[in-house]
Design a protein around this motif. Structure first.
Motif, mmCIF file in Angstrom:
data_model
loop_
_atom_site.group_PDB
_atom_site.id
_atom_site.type_symbol
_atom_site.label_atom_id
_atom_site.label_comp_id
_atom_site.label_asym_id
_atom_site.label_seq_id
_atom_site.Cartn_x
_atom_site.Cartn_y
_atom_site.Cartn_z
ATOM 1 N N GLY A 120 0.818 -1.210 0.000
ATOM 2 C CA GLY A 120 0.000 0.000 0.000
ATOM 3 C C GLY A 120 0.849 1.256 0.000
ATOM 4 O O GLY A 120 0.516 2.251 -0.670
ATOM 5 N N LEU A 121 1.959 1.234 0.721
ATOM 6 C CA LEU A 121 2.880 2.371 0.708
ATOM 7 C C LEU A 121 3.516 2.554 -0.672
ATOM 8 O O LEU A 121 3.653 3.676 -1.163
ATOM 9 C CB LEU A 121 3.964 2.170 1.770
ATOM 10 C CG LEU A 121 3.499 2.131 3.226
ATOM 11 C CD1 LEU A 121 4.655 1.768 4.143
ATOM 12 C CD2 LEU A 121 2.894 3.466 3.636
ATOM 13 N N VAL A 122 3.903 1.436 -1.284
ATOM 14 C CA VAL A 122 4.491 1.510 -2.630
ATOM 15 C C VAL A 122 3.468 2.051 -3.630
ATOM 16 O O VAL A 122 3.806 2.827 -4.530
ATOM 17 C CB VAL A 122 4.997 0.123 -3.065
ATOM 18 C CG1 VAL A 122 5.499 0.153 -4.506
ATOM 19 C CG2 VAL A 122 6.108 -0.352 -2.132
ATOM 20 N N ALA A 123 2.207 1.655 -3.460
ATOM 21 C CA ALA A 123 1.158 2.131 -4.368
ATOM 22 C C ALA A 123 1.025 3.646 -4.307
ATOM 23 O O ALA A 123 0.805 4.301 -5.337
ATOM 24 C CB ALA A 123 -0.173 1.465 -4.021
ATOM 25 N N GLY A 124 1.168 4.215 -3.112
ATOM 26 C CA GLY A 124 1.088 5.665 -3.002
ATOM 27 C C GLY A 124 2.188 6.364 -3.794
ATOM 28 O O GLY A 124 1.942 7.391 -4.446
ATOM 29 N N ILE A 125 3.397 5.810 -3.757
ATOM 30 C CA ILE A 125 4.507 6.385 -4.534
ATOM 31 C C ILE A 125 4.218 6.278 -6.028
ATOM 32 O O ILE A 125 4.456 7.227 -6.802
ATOM 33 C CB ILE A 125 5.818 5.675 -4.176
ATOM 34 C CG1 ILE A 125 6.143 5.869 -2.688
ATOM 35 C CG2 ILE A 125 6.966 6.176 -5.047
ATOM 36 C CD1 ILE A 125 7.343 5.080 -2.217
ATOM 37 N N ILE A 126 3.706 5.124 -6.440
ATOM 38 C CA ILE A 126 3.410 4.930 -7.868
ATOM 39 C C ILE A 126 2.330 5.894 -8.334
ATOM 40 O O ILE A 126 2.429 6.491 -9.415
ATOM 41 C CB ILE A 126 2.989 3.470 -8.116
ATOM 42 C CG1 ILE A 126 4.196 2.542 -7.923
ATOM 43 C CG2 ILE A 126 2.419 3.301 -9.519
ATOM 44 C CD1 ILE A 126 3.868 1.090 -8.064
ATOM 45 N N PHE A 127 1.293 6.071 -7.522
ATOM 46 C CA PHE A 127 0.227 7.006 -7.893
ATOM 47 C C PHE A 127 0.791 8.416 -8.097
ATOM 48 O O PHE A 127 0.410 9.120 -9.038
ATOM 49 C CB PHE A 127 -0.852 7.035 -6.814
ATOM 50 C CG PHE A 127 -1.647 5.765 -6.717
ATOM 51 C CD1 PHE A 127 -1.601 4.812 -7.715
ATOM 52 C CD2 PHE A 127 -2.447 5.518 -5.611
ATOM 53 C CE1 PHE A 127 -2.327 3.640 -7.625
ATOM 54 C CE2 PHE A 127 -3.175 4.346 -5.509
ATOM 55 C CZ PHE A 127 -3.124 3.408 -6.516
ATOM 56 N N GLY A 128 1.697 8.835 -7.202
ATOM 57 C CA GLY A 128 2.279 10.167 -7.340
ATOM 58 C C GLY A 128 3.111 10.308 -8.601
ATOM 59 O O GLY A 128 3.029 11.341 -9.294
ATOM 60 N N LEU A 129 3.908 9.283 -8.917
ATOM 61 C CA LEU A 129 4.716 9.333 -10.140
ATOM 62 C C LEU A 129 3.839 9.403 -11.384
ATOM 63 O O LEU A 129 4.083 10.206 -12.301
ATOM 64 C CB LEU A 129 5.627 8.104 -10.203
ATOM 65 C CG LEU A 129 6.832 8.091 -9.271
ATOM 66 C CD1 LEU A 129 7.518 6.724 -9.321
ATOM 67 C CD2 LEU A 129 7.822 9.187 -9.652
ATOM 68 N N ILE A 130 2.810 8.570 -11.422
ATOM 69 C CA ILE A 130 1.925 8.552 -12.596
ATOM 70 C C ILE A 130 1.236 9.900 -12.767
ATOM 71 O O ILE A 130 1.200 10.469 -13.871
ATOM 72 C CB ILE A 130 0.890 7.424 -12.470
ATOM 73 C CG1 ILE A 130 1.577 6.055 -12.532
ATOM 74 C CG2 ILE A 130 -0.155 7.535 -13.573
ATOM 75 C CD1 ILE A 130 0.630 4.894 -12.294
#
Length: 285
Positions: A120-130
Motif C-alpha cells: 500500500g505504501l508503494v502504491a502511493g509512490i506509484i500514484f504520485g509518479l503517474i
C-alpha cells in the motif's frame, strides 16, 4: 579422660544413586519438556484450525517459506517475455537491457517480506509518479488539440511540432523508459502479491485495486504507448503522428480516474495489519 568428651555420632553414608534411577530422572525431565513443546504445537495448530474454520486463511508459521508463490513468478516471467516479444522490432541493446534490468530491480516485490500493508505504501509512490508524469504530458496534449502556434521570441513554431520535439526527446530518454517500465511491472506484480497474501477481510480491496489497475494501465498501453512507439521511431516531424490525439487524452483521463478511485482504497490499507495472519499466535514461536 574420655568422660568429658561428647559422644560422636556417625551418620550413615547416603545411598548412591543407581544409574538406572538417574537415567529415569533425566528421561522424565526430557519427557516433560517434550510435553510442553507438544502442547505449544497443539495450541498453534488449534489456532490455525479455528482461524481457518472461521473463514480466514491458515495462519502463517513462524518460519515462512522463503520462495515466492509459483504463479507470481510465472506472471513476472510472462510480463518480461510479453514486453520483449511485443517491442522486439523496436528495441536496441540498451532498450533490452532497460526492460530486463527493471524487471530484475522490481523482482524483490515478490519476496515474502513484502506484505499487503507495505505494498500500500508503494502504491502511493506509484500514484504520485503517474499523476505527475501525466500532468506534464497533458500540457503538450492540449497544444496538439488546440493547435495554437507557440511564439518563442520572434519565432513562431507550430504546436504539433513543439509536441513532437518534446515527445521524441522524452521517449528516447532511457531513464524515462526505465521509470515507466518499473511502474508497469510493480503495478502488475504488486497487485497479484497483495491479492494472494491479503486476509479475506481485505482481499476484496485488492481485487478492486487489481481491476482498476487493469483498466487504467491497459487503456494506457493500448491507446498511448502504441502511438509513443511511432513517435519514438520517427526520423522527422510528421503532423499525421498526432491524428486523433483526443483518444490519447481520453486514455489519460481513464488512468486518472483509476488513480482517483484507487487512492481511498490505498489509504484504507494503511489501517490494516500486515496481512500475515500470525499476530494471534506469536507466543507460539
Amino acid at each position: 579422660g574420655s568422660r568429658g568428651r561428647p559422644a560422636v555420632r556417625h551418620r550413615p553414608p547416603l545411598p548412591k544413586e543407581h544409574p538406572a534411577a538417574a537415567t529415569r530422572a533425566r528421561g522424565a525431565e526430557g519427557g516433560r519438556r517434550l510435553g510442553q513443546s507438544a502442547a505449544r504445537v497443539q495450541i498453534c495448530v488449534m489456532a490455525q484450525a479455528m482461524h481457518f474454520l472461521s473463514g480466514g486463511q491458515p495462519i502463517a508459521r513462524a518460519s515462512p517459506r522463503r520462495t515466492p508463490e509459483p504463479f507470481i513468478v510465472l506472471a513476472w516471467l510472462g510480463c518480461l517475455a510479453g514486453f520483449l516479444v511485443w517491442l522486439w522490432q523496436e528495441l536496441d541493446r540498451v532498450d533490452v537491457a532497460v526492460i530486463v534490468g527493471m524487471h530484475i530491480l522490481c523482482a524483490p516485490i515478490m519476496s515474502h517480506a513484502t506484505t499487503p500493508k507495505r505494498l500500500g505504501l508503494v502504491a502511493g509512490i506509484i500514484f504520485g509518479l503517474i499523476a505527475g508524469m501525466q500532468f506534464i504530458d497533458l500540457v503538450f496534449d492540449f497544444c496538439i488539440i488546440w493547435g495554437e502556434p507557440i511564439a518563442v521570441g520572434s519565432d513562431i513554431i507550430e504546436a504539433k511540432k513543439v509536441a513532437f520535439l518534446y515527445y521524441h526527446t522524452m521517449l528516447n530518454a532511457k531513464h524515462v523508459n526505465a521509470v515507466l517500465m518499473g511502474i508497469i511491472v510493480t503495478s502488475f506484480v504488486g497487485a497479484l502479491v497483495g491479492l494472494s497474501r491479503s486476509p479475506p477481510e481485505i482481499r476484496s480491496r485488492w481485487l478492486a485495486l487489481g481491476a482498476l489497475m487493469c483498466v487504467g494501465t491497459g487503456s494506457y498501453l493500448v491507446c498511448v504507448v502504441t502511438r509513443y512507439i511511432n513517435i519514438r521511431d520517427a526520423v522527422a516531424y510528421d503532423a499525421e503522428l498526432f491524428a486523433g490525439w483526443r483518444t490519447v487524452v481520453a486514455a489519460r483521463m481513464v488512468l486518472y480516474a483509476s488513480i482517483a478511485l484507487s487512492t481511498p482504497i490505498q489509504f484504507s490499507l494503511q489501517d490494516m495489519g500486515d496481512g500475515t495472519g500470525c499476530e494471534e499466535v506469536r507466543h507460539c514461536k
